[in-house]
Design a protein around this motif. Structure first.
Motif, short mmCIF file in Angstrom:
data_model
loop_
_atom_site.label_atom_id
_atom_site.label_comp_id
_atom_site.label_asym_id
_atom_site.label_seq_id
_atom_site.Cartn_x
_atom_site.Cartn_y
_atom_site.Cartn_z
N THR A 40 0.67 5.83 -0.37
CA THR A 40 0.44 7.24 0.07
C THR A 40 0.69 8.36 -1.24
OG1 THR A 40 0.95 6.59 2.27
CG2 THR A 40 0.95 8.98 1.68
N ALA A 53 0.95 -1.06 -0.28
CA ALA A 53 0.55 0.23 0.73
C ALA A 53 1.14 1.26 -0.22
CB ALA A 53 1.09 0.29 2.07
N ILE A 70 -0.17 -7.32 4.54
CA ILE A 70 -0.03 -6.20 3.64
C ILE A 70 0.65 -6.76 2.48
CG2 ILE A 70 0.93 -3.84 3.42
CD1 ILE A 70 1.00 -3.64 6.50
N LYS A 90 -4.27 7.34 1.73
CA LYS A 90 -3.45 5.98 2.10
C LYS A 90 -4.09 5.00 1.38
CE LYS A 90 -3.45 8.22 5.63
NZ LYS A 90 -3.89 9.86 5.74
N VAL A 145 -4.31 0.60 1.14
CA VAL A 145 -3.46 -0.80 1.60
C VAL A 145 -4.29 -2.07 0.80
CG1 VAL A 145 -3.03 -2.57 3.51
CG2 VAL A 145 -2.65 -0.22 3.97
N ILE A 149 -0.04 4.55 7.23
CA ILE A 149 -0.98 3.61 6.70
C ILE A 149 -2.06 3.09 7.59
CG2 ILE A 149 0.68 3.60 4.67
CD1 ILE A 149 0.90 0.41 6.01
N LEU A 178 -4.65 0.29 6.58
CA LEU A 178 -4.55 -1.10 7.22
C LEU A 178 -5.72 -1.68 7.94
CD1 LEU A 178 -2.74 -3.73 7.40
CD2 LEU A 178 -1.63 -2.60 9.39
#
Length: 255
Positions: free
Chosen positions: A27, A25, A22, A14, A16, A240, A244
């Motif tokens: 994945t 993001a 944010i 993941k 960010v 996430i 993060l």
């Protein structure tokens, strides 16, 4: 000015991109090489937002694959990063249950998002994403169909704490004519029970956050809520939170 958090787990990587909030993001599957997937996630974040590498002031790595990252400014444990990520999303969170691909974590944090206590189940795949993957494969279904399958079904009892023995239980249930729906319900109850068992060993205080890939299941979340008699918060993207938190920690460093 930006920071990036990269969380490379056993199943998914993941990333960010962060500038106080944010920005983006992503994945992606980790695959066979945590190093390659973490580099790919970093490059994808920059490309999607059309920014240069020198605009990113800090890159923080976390997750089990963090030791393979040689492009980060610092690597920090996933326990610390999950705490910071959950706290950023909701400052009232004091307890986190994270169920990832290969391990589960229960974390108790203070009002600033610092870790006070934690417990980790990393010796056995029971109740993790890997456990769910094995069980749902036996039913010939996809993980995305778990909630649909189990909805309104009376759960079968799956008592084994070991993935191998639980697999034998499911095979026996199928052989004895149990429905896929009832077994799916039993799988959900089994995962929820393991999560609650982990939570019970730390101080459950104030609001609770449920993170990780397994937290995408609304039925697992609901079952845990009923067992601990508390509302549980989940992020819009439950996977996430660690990345993060890594990005937030990087932002705090440059501030």
């Amino acid at each position: 000015m930006f920071t990036v958090g990269i969380d490379t787990g056993s199943v998914a990587t993941k990333g960010v991109l962060f500038n106080g909030k944010i920005v983006r993001a992503i994945t992606i599957p980790t695959g066979w090489s945590p190093k390659r997937s973490s580099e790919e996630a970093f490059a994808m974040l920059l490309k999607k937002e059309n920014i240069n590498k020198d605009e990113v002031k800090k890159v923080i790595g976390t997750g089990y694959g963090r030791i393979s990252m040689d492009f980060t400014d610092k690597n920090i444990t996933e326990i610390t990063c999950h705490a910071k990520g959950a706290h950023f999303l909701n400052p009232n969170i004091r307890t986190i249950l994270d169920i990832g691909g290969q391990d589960s974590k229960a974390i108790h944090l203070d009002e600033r998002g610092n870790v006070l206590d934690f417990l980790m189940n990393d010796k056995c795949a029971a109740g993790t994403g890997r456990f769910l993957q094995v069980m749902i494969h036996l039913l010939g279904e996809e993980i995305e169909n778990l909630d649909r399958l189990a909805k309104n079904a009376k759960p079968q009892s799956i008592t084994s704490m070991c993935t191998v023995f639980a697999e034998s239980e499911v095979i026996s249930l199928l052989a004895n004519g149990a429905s896929k729906e009832s077994i799916a319900g039993g799988i959900i109850e089994s995962i929820a029970n393991r999560g609650v068992s982990l939570l019970s060993k730390i101080n459950i205080e104030n609001e609770v956050s449920f993170t990780g890939g397994v937290a995408k299941s609304h039925l697992v979340k609901h079952s845990i809520e009923e067992k601990i008699k508390r509302k549980i918060h989940t992020a819009e993207d439950t996977q996430i939170v660690g990345a993060l938190g890594a990005a937030v920690l990087g932002w705090n460093m440059i501030e």
